[in-house]
Design an enzyme around this catalytic site. Structure first.
Site, PDB file in Angstrom:
ATOM      1  N   LYS A 247     -35.611 -36.808  39.358  1.00 31.21           N
ATOM      2  CA  LYS A 247     -34.225 -36.443  39.644  1.00 31.21           C
ATOM      3  C   LYS A 247     -33.558 -37.606  40.368  1.00 31.21           C
ATOM      4  O   LYS A 247     -34.046 -38.074  41.400  1.00 31.21           O
ATOM      5  CB  LYS A 247     -34.185 -35.189  40.519  1.00 31.21           C
ATOM      6  CG  LYS A 247     -34.482 -33.924  39.748  1.00 31.21           C
ATOM      7  CD  LYS A 247     -33.342 -33.592  38.793  1.00 31.21           C
ATOM      8  CE  LYS A 247     -33.671 -32.337  37.978  1.00 31.21           C
ATOM      9  NZ  LYS A 247     -32.654 -32.083  36.935  1.00 31.21           N
TER      10      LYS A 247
ATOM     11  N   ASP B 281     -33.114 -38.189  35.358  1.00 33.18           N
ATOM     12  CA  ASP B 281     -32.088 -37.175  35.086  1.00 33.18           C
ATOM     13  C   ASP B 281     -31.100 -37.174  36.245  1.00 33.18           C
ATOM     14  O   ASP B 281     -31.464 -36.851  37.373  1.00 33.18           O
ATOM     15  CB  ASP B 281     -32.778 -35.801  34.965  1.00 33.18           C
ATOM     16  CG  ASP B 281     -31.803 -34.677  34.655  1.00 33.18           C
ATOM     17  OD1 ASP B 281     -30.593 -34.943  34.526  1.00 33.18           O
ATOM     18  OD2 ASP B 281     -32.267 -33.523  34.542  1.00 33.18           O
TER      19      ASP B 281
ATOM     20  N   GLU C 240     -31.299 -38.924  31.235  1.00 27.63           N
ATOM     21  CA  GLU C 240     -30.700 -37.626  30.890  1.00 27.63           C
ATOM     22  C   GLU C 240     -29.429 -37.386  31.692  1.00 27.63           C
ATOM     23  O   GLU C 240     -29.398 -37.609  32.901  1.00 27.63           O
ATOM     24  CB  GLU C 240     -31.745 -36.551  31.197  1.00 27.63           C
ATOM     25  CG  GLU C 240     -31.314 -35.125  30.937  1.00 27.63           C
ATOM     26  CD  GLU C 240     -32.513 -34.173  31.056  1.00 27.63           C
ATOM     27  OE1 GLU C 240     -33.633 -34.559  30.655  1.00 27.63           O
ATOM     28  OE2 GLU C 240     -32.341 -33.059  31.560  1.00 27.63           O
TER      29      GLU C 240
ATOM     30  N   GLU D 115     -28.048 -29.865  27.718  1.00 28.82           N
ATOM     31  CA  GLU D 115     -28.257 -28.588  28.414  1.00 28.82           C
ATOM     32  C   GLU D 115     -26.931 -27.930  28.782  1.00 28.82           C
ATOM     33  O   GLU D 115     -26.907 -26.737  29.055  1.00 28.82           O
ATOM     34  CB  GLU D 115     -29.122 -28.795  29.656  1.00 28.82           C
ATOM     35  CG  GLU D 115     -28.447 -29.567  30.763  1.00 28.82           C
ATOM     36  CD  GLU D 115     -29.372 -29.818  31.945  1.00 28.82           C
ATOM     37  OE1 GLU D 115     -30.207 -30.725  31.836  1.00 28.82           O
ATOM     38  OE2 GLU D 115     -29.264 -29.113  32.951  1.00 28.82           O
TER      39      GLU D 115
ATOM     40  N   ASP E  40     -30.577 -25.904  25.155  1.00 27.65           N
ATOM     41  CA  ASP E  40     -31.457 -24.920  25.797  1.00 27.65           C
ATOM     42  C   ASP E  40     -31.389 -23.641  24.976  1.00 27.65           C
ATOM     43  O   ASP E  40     -30.311 -23.071  24.804  1.00 27.65           O
ATOM     44  CB  ASP E  40     -31.000 -24.667  27.238  1.00 27.65           C
ATOM     45  CG  ASP E  40     -32.029 -23.860  28.012  1.00 27.65           C
ATOM     46  OD1 ASP E  40     -32.386 -22.754  27.539  1.00 27.65           O
ATOM     47  OD2 ASP E  40     -32.490 -24.321  29.069  1.00 27.65           O
TER      48      ASP E  40
ATOM     49  N   HIS F 168     -34.056 -28.467  26.369  1.00 22.46           N
ATOM     50  CA  HIS F 168     -34.033 -28.247  27.807  1.00 22.46           C
ATOM     51  C   HIS F 168     -34.683 -26.895  28.087  1.00 22.46           C
ATOM     52  O   HIS F 168     -34.433 -25.922  27.378  1.00 22.46           O
ATOM     53  CB  HIS F 168     -32.582 -28.231  28.303  1.00 22.46           C
ATOM     54  CG  HIS F 168     -32.423 -27.877  29.745  1.00 22.46           C
ATOM     55  ND1 HIS F 168     -32.111 -26.596  30.169  1.00 22.46           N
ATOM     56  CD2 HIS F 168     -32.547 -28.632  30.864  1.00 22.46           C
ATOM     57  CE1 HIS F 168     -32.035 -26.590  31.491  1.00 22.46           C
ATOM     58  NE2 HIS F 168     -32.289 -27.812  31.937  1.00 22.46           N
TER      59      HIS F 168
ATOM     60  N   GLU G 150     -40.364 -29.546  28.123  1.00 24.08           N
ATOM     61  CA  GLU G 150     -39.963 -29.639  29.533  1.00 24.08           C
ATOM     62  C   GLU G 150     -40.641 -28.504  30.293  1.00 24.08           C
ATOM     63  O   GLU G 150     -40.417 -27.327  30.005  1.00 24.08           O
ATOM     64  CB  GLU G 150     -38.439 -29.535  29.682  1.00 24.08           C
ATOM     65  CG  GLU G 150     -38.046 -29.549  31.155  1.00 24.08           C
ATOM     66  CD  GLU G 150     -36.570 -29.815  31.400  1.00 24.08           C
ATOM     67  OE1 GLU G 150     -35.762 -29.605  30.489  1.00 24.08           O
ATOM     68  OE2 GLU G 150     -36.242 -30.242  32.528  1.00 24.08           O
TER      69      GLU G 150
HETATM   70 CA    CA Z   1     -31.528 -31.848  33.160  1.00 25.88          CA
END
Ligand code: CA
Length: 382
Positions: free
Chosen positions: A171, A199, A225, A251, A274, A301, A334
Site C-alpha cells: 500500500k 497500490d 494499481e 475495482e 470485482d 479485485h 488477490e
Molecule cells: Ca486496490
C-alpha cells in the site's frame, strides 16, 4: 423453480487495531450477504463488496427495496433477464457504485442456486475451468500509525513468504518521497525472488504518478494499481505510455458499460473488476469477453469475506489465458491478509493456501458452506 425469498445479512465488527490506506482509516470490517431461497428448498449465497470506508447497510437497503421486488417469484434460470431488469429498473439512480454492488450479491446468490440445483460448481455452468488452482498474492501492508515503518513492512513480507506467497502488494499513496523510499527499502530487504506490486488507491494525479513510476522502476515493480482517480481514464492512457510498469485498475468501475471505456481506450495493462461489485457472474463474464476481445488480461479485485473469495475463485477459473499456449500468462488471486474477524470463519476455513496455491472449489455452486453461527455472532441492525 422460483425465487421465494431474499434475506440480507449485514455483518460488522470493529477492528482491535484500525488500519489506514491512502484514503482513510478502516475501523471495522463489514459484509453485506444475500441469502436467496427457492420454492424447492435451495439456498444460494452472494456478497456485495464492502470497501473499507463503505457502510454495508447501503447495499442491503438497495437489495430489500429495489431488487427484491424484481426477482421474487422469478425463475433463477432466467438469470440474464433478471440481471438486465435489475439494471434497467435502477438505472436512474444506479449505474455505478452501490447499486451494481447490490446487484452483484443477488446475481452471485442466483448462480449459487443454479449450481446447487444442477450439482455443479459455477465454473462448470459458465463453460468450464481453465485451471484447478490459482497462485495467490498477498494484499496487506496497511498502516497502523502515521508514517512508513520499514521494519514492520519487512516483517510482514517475511510472514507472507513463510505462508507460501510468492507475490505481494504494498500500500502506497502517502506522499512521493515516503513512497519511493518505502518501495525501494522493501524490495532491497526481500530480494528479487518475489513479485512486488504497489497500490496507491488513486492518491495521485498524472504528474506525480508519472514521477513516482519513474522513481520505482528500478525496484522491478510488476504493476502499479490505481495511481490516479478512476474517473481519469485519459490520465491512465498517458501514464501507460510512460512506463514499463504495468498499470492496473478496475475495482472502482462497474458493469460492461463502465468497462467498455477502459478496454476500448486501452487505458490499462491489467483490468481488475470485482465480482462482488462490478455486476456478479452475469456481468463479469461479459466484461471478461470485452477484455478478451481487446487482449487485456483480467486479474480480479478481491477484498470480501469467504463468500466473495469463493465466488471470485469460481470466476478466475473461467478466465481464458491470452494467448492460450504451453506457458500461458495466468491470472493470480488477490488474497487479502489484513485483519478480518470473519473472512475465513464464515466458510469454515475452507480456502487455505496449500503449497503456495489456492484450489478452485469443486462442490456445487460456490463450493463452500456458510457458518450460520458466524452470521449470528457478527449481525448488526440494518
Ligand atoms: Ca486496490
Amino acid at each position: 423453480m422460483k425465487i421465494r425469498d431474499i434475506k440480507t445479512h449485514v455483518l460488522s465488527k470493529p477492528l482491535d487495531k484500525p488500519f489506514a490506506f491512502s484514503m482513510g482509516w478502516v475501523n471495522q470490517r463489514s459484509s453485506m450477504l444475500v441469502e436467496l431461497t427457492t420454492d424447492d428448498g435451495l439456498t444460494g449465497w452472494g456478497e456485495s463488496l464492502c470497501h473499507g470506508l463503505q457502510p454495508p447497510q447501503i447495499a442491503a437497503s438497495i437489495v430489500q427495496h429495489a431488487l427484491k421486488p424484481i426477482v421474487l417469484g422469478q425463475d433463477p434460470f432466467d438469470v440474464d433477464v433478471l440481471w438486465e431488469r435489475m439494471y434497467n429498473q435502477t438505472r436512474a439512480f444506479g449505474q455505478k457504485g452501490a447499486v451494481p454492488n447490490a446487484i452483484s450479491a443477488v446475481d452471485i446468490a442466483i448462480w449459487d442456486c443454479l449450481g446447487r440445483a444442477t450439482g455443479k460448481p459455477i465454473h462448470k455452468l459458465l463453460g468450464g475451468a481453465y485451471r484447478t488452482q490459482v497462485q495467490p498474492y498477498a494484499t496487506g501492508f496497511y498502516r497502523y500509525r502515521q508514517g512508513a515503518d520499514i521494519a514492520d513492512a519487512v516483517a510482514e513480507a517475511r510472514r507472507h513468504i513463510d505462508a507460501g506467497f510468492k507475490a505481494m502488494k504494498l500500500k502506497i499513496g502517502f506522499g512521493l518521497e515516503e513512497d519511493i523510499a518505502y518501495v525501494h527499502s522493501v524490495r532491497q530487504a526481500i530480494g528479487q525472488g518475489y513479485q512486488l506490486m504497489v497500490d496507491a488507491n488513486h492518491a495521485y494525479n498524472v504528474g506525480s504518478a508519472r514521477r513516482l513510476l519513474k522513481a520505482i522502476e528500478p525496484a522491478q515493480i510488476h504493476w502499479f494499481e490505481e495511481p490516479i482517480s478512476p474517473e481519469d481514464i485519459d490520465g491512465y492512457r498517458e501514464l501507460k505510455n510512460s512506463t514499463d510498469i504495468y498499470l492496473a485498475a478496475g475495482e472502482n468501475e462497474f458493469t460492461k458499460i463502465g468497462f467498455r471505456e477502459w478496454v476500448s481506450r486501452r487505458a490499462v495493462d491489467i483490468l481488475q473488476p470485482d465480482l462482488c461489485s462490478a455486476g456478479g457472474f452475469t456481468e463479469c463474464r461479459k466484461i471478461s469477453a470485452l477484455a478478451q476481445a481487446w487482449h487485456t488480461p483480467i486479474i480480479p479485485h478481491v477484498w470480501g469475506s469467504g463468500i466473495g473469495l469463493a465466488a471470485s475463485l469460481q470466476f478466475i477459473a473461467t478466465l481464458p489465458p491470452s494467448p492460450l499456449g504451453l506457458s500461458p500468462i495466468e491470472p493470480i488471486l488477490e488474497y487479502d491478509q489484513s485483519d478480518h474477524p470473519f473472512r475465513q470463519a464464515l466458510i469454515f476455513d475452507a480456502l487455505r493456501i496449500e503449497d503456495g496455491m489456492v484450489n478452485i472449489p469443486t462442490g456445487p455452486g460456490l463450493g463452500i458452506e456458510v457458518n450460520r453461527d458466524i452470521l449470528d455472532q457478527y449481525a448488526v441492525a440494518h
